[in-house]
Design an enzyme around this catalytic site. Structure first.
Site, PDB file in Angstrom:
ATOM      1  CG  HIS A 217       1.248 -17.498 -12.284  1.00  0.00           C
ATOM      2  ND1 HIS A 217       1.624 -18.504 -12.916  1.00  0.00           N
ATOM      3  CD2 HIS A 217       0.577 -17.920 -11.234  1.00  0.00           C
ATOM      4  CE1 HIS A 217       1.128 -19.641 -12.418  1.00  0.00           C
ATOM      5  NE2 HIS A 217       0.217 -19.244 -11.362  1.00  0.00           N
TER       6      HIS A 217
ATOM      7  CE  LYS B 197      -7.060  16.770  -1.129  1.00  0.00           C
ATOM      8  NZ  LYS B 197      -7.776  16.748   0.193  1.00  0.00           N
TER       9      LYS B 197
ATOM     10  CD  GLU C  36      -4.540   9.233   2.631  1.00  0.00           C
ATOM     11  OE1 GLU C  36      -5.691   9.273   3.564  1.00  0.00           O
ATOM     12  OE2 GLU C  36      -4.748   9.615   1.514  1.00  0.00           O
TER      13      GLU C  36
HETATM   14  O1  PA5 Z   1      -8.376   9.496   4.468  1.00  0.00           O
HETATM   15  C1  PA5 Z   1      -8.792  10.676   3.889  1.00  0.00           C
HETATM   16  O2  PA5 Z   1      -9.081  11.655   4.811  1.00  0.00           O
HETATM   17  C2  PA5 Z   1      -8.805  10.801   2.580  1.00  0.00           C
HETATM   18  O3  PA5 Z   1      -8.345   9.934   1.885  1.00  0.00           O
HETATM   19  C3  PA5 Z   1     -10.023  11.526   2.048  1.00  0.00           C
HETATM   20  O4  PA5 Z   1     -10.857  10.392   2.098  1.00  0.00           O
HETATM   21  C4  PA5 Z   1      -9.925  11.880   0.266  1.00  0.00           C
HETATM   22  O5  PA5 Z   1      -8.846  12.627   0.383  1.00  0.00           O
HETATM   23  C5  PA5 Z   1     -11.261  12.326  -0.112  1.00  0.00           C
HETATM   24  O6  PA5 Z   1     -11.759  13.327   0.996  1.00  0.00           O
HETATM   25  P1  PA5 Z   1     -13.133  13.668   0.781  1.00  0.00           P
HETATM   26  O7  PA5 Z   1     -13.956  12.961   1.337  1.00  0.00           O
HETATM   27  O8  PA5 Z   1     -12.933  15.316   1.715  1.00  0.00           O
HETATM   28  O9  PA5 Z   1     -13.539  14.140  -0.481  1.00  0.00           O
END
Ligand code: PA5
Length: 471
Positions: A347, A462, A326
């Site tokens: 394996h 989303k 990310e």
């Molecule tokens: O790194 C990030 O920002 C994302 O992976 C969030 O942690 C994830 O989308 C969950 O978001 P939230 O904590 O707002 O529910």
């Protein structure tokens, strides 16, 4: 270097054949130091609350000083500090229930799971409460929308059962920075309904059994207020989801598991100090980043393989998979992370790593010391398996031989490896590891000109999902 410090050795990779020249890291030192200065300046800029220039936005650099800030507050304010309140809430829940369902996804889930798998009993949820030192079992949900998995959890929680026995009681920790993530919110609504039934609609009891961790002013924050939850823990501004493991997001589940969260923060603070002061060649963050970057730039190794040995580091690797993906997987660039667990994956994936494309940089994650007595194979009257000649060999010795043998085979085919060595698996060491990998990720971002913060690519699904659902 103290024996409790994690170390990184790229020695295996500093060989000309399919590795790097011996002086490759030294030559990169000026760029690495400039990138480090930028990371340190980012942290200062963020801590000062100054305006962030547009070319730096978003700048979620708050994770950097977070461990030091929480520790200072703990020392200065004692019982009123966030760390002490986390410990108090964890202890209250531990005496009231025998299972805590932790709801969250992505950065609001991966860290807690990593801590459970790395630091707790390998069969934590199966062993007796006594063997869990009186701490509750941990179940994770809200990290998917899998009907049958959720139904299975509802079975486990005892649908509609009301009880006053601690052994049958459960609580919810719901973690979402935005407070609006659908997977987590849907799971929370379903389980909250079940919790209300199990408490026979007693709202004050329900409130005691729900602990949210969320950003101020989120929908979840408002809902928690309406429920009357006694504590709502923050995900601080400027700390992105995947950088939030050392905030209440990771610390509350860790404290519930009975882990020493002060040691976790101290390990991270020690890594901050090391990152800031140690030179290239002795700095685990600079060296790991430099070698991975060079292997990608000069050798085309854009698959970054974290090769963990033994069973306990898999979820730490998965946490890192998210962090790297990310943070740096942007603008059609960024290495592809892959966590493997050996000897298991020798394996399954081993063939490809030994003879497939030369596109991988392999970092072995090795652990110095087992927590428990080494188990020997032992002698047997029935020697059909011909193991009597290895009777005195212990499982750690076999794992060590497998590690050495695998690295030798890679080396002999000019596929060199590096090593990240952890002296043991405890909170201090894990604190170092998490902070090291977060710093390495932002350092690499600054080195290659990719903003490591924000995840604009996650928004597309989303938006579409919500549009489809609300059509
Ligand atoms: O790194 C990030 O920002 C994302 O992976 C969030 O942690 C994830 O989308 C969950 O978001 P939230 O904590 O707002 O529910």
């Amino acid at each position: 270097m103290s024996t409790g410090r994690i170390t990184y050795s790229p020695a295996g990779l500093l060989m000309p054949e399919h590795g790097l020249a011996e002086n490759a890291l030294t030559n990169l030192a000026p760029q690495l130091e400039t990138a480090r200065d930028e990371v340190l300046a980012d942290a200062k800029l963020w801590a000062a609350g100054a305006d962030v220039p547009s070319e730096k936005q978003p700048l979620d650099a708050g994770f950097h000083e977070l461990p030091d800030r929480l520790l200072t507050e703990y020392r200065d304010r004692g019982a009123e500090s966030e760390v002490a309140r986390l410990q108090a809430t964890a202890n209250r829940l531990a005496s009231a229930v025998d299972r805590v369902v932790v709801l969250g996804i992505g950065g609001s889930y991966m860290g807690a799971r990593a801590l459970l798998e790395a630091c707790c009993h390998p069969y934590y949820n199966e062993v007796s409460r006594e063997m869990r030192a009186g701490r509750p079992r941990i179940s994770f949900e809200g990290n998917n929308v899998d009907n049958d998995a959720m139904q299975g959890l509802c079975d486990l929680l005892g649908r509609g059962r009301t009880t006053t026995e601690v052994a049958d009681r459960w609580a919810i920790v719901v973690i979402s920075k935005s407070g609006g993530t659908l997977e987590t919110a849907a799971a929370f609504r379903i389980l909250l309904g079940q919790l209300q039934t199990s408490c026979e609609g007693d709202a004050s009891q329900v409130a005691q059994l729900v602990t949210p961790v969320t950003g101020t002013g989120s929908k979840l924050f408002d809902l928690a207020g309406a429920l009357g939850c006694p504590e709502i823990f923050p995900v601080p501004d400027g700390v992105g989801g995947r950088f939030s493991i050392l905030s209440a997001v990771g610390l509350l589940p860790a404290a519930i598991m009975g882990l020493d969260i002060v040691k976790l923060l101290e390990g991270a603070a020690a890594m901050n100090e090391h990152f800031q002061t140690a030179p290239v060649g002795e700095n685990v963050v600079l060296d790991y980043t430099g070698i991975c970057h060079l292997m990608e730039a000069k050798r085309g190794c854009d698959i970054r393989l974290l090769s963990t040995w033994g069973k306990r580091m898999e979820a730490v690797g998965l946490w890192y998979d998210q962090l790297l993906s990310e943070s740096l997987g942007k603008h059609e660039r960024g290495a592809m992370p892959l966590t493997v667990v050996n000897t298991r994956d020798l394996h399954s994936r081993g063939q490809q790593h030994q003879e497939g494309k030369r596109d991988k940089v392999i970092t072995n994650v090795t652990i110095g010391k087992c927590e428990r007595e080494p188990l020997a194979i032992g002698r047997s009257e029935l020697d059909h398996d011909q193991l009597n000649e290895l009777a005195a060999k212990t499982l750690p010795e076999i794992l060590d031989a497998a590690t050495k043998g695998t690295n030798q085979a890679y080396r002999e085919d000019s596929r060199p490896t590096a090593e990240l060595h952890l002296p043991r698996l405890d909170e201090h060491v894990l604190g170092q590891v998490f902070q090291m990998l977060m710093l390495a990720t932002v350092l690499e971002g600054r080195l290659v000109g990719t903003n490591p913060y924000g995840q604009p690519g996650v928004e597309a699904y989303k938006k579409n999902m919500n549009a489809i659902l609300r059509e």
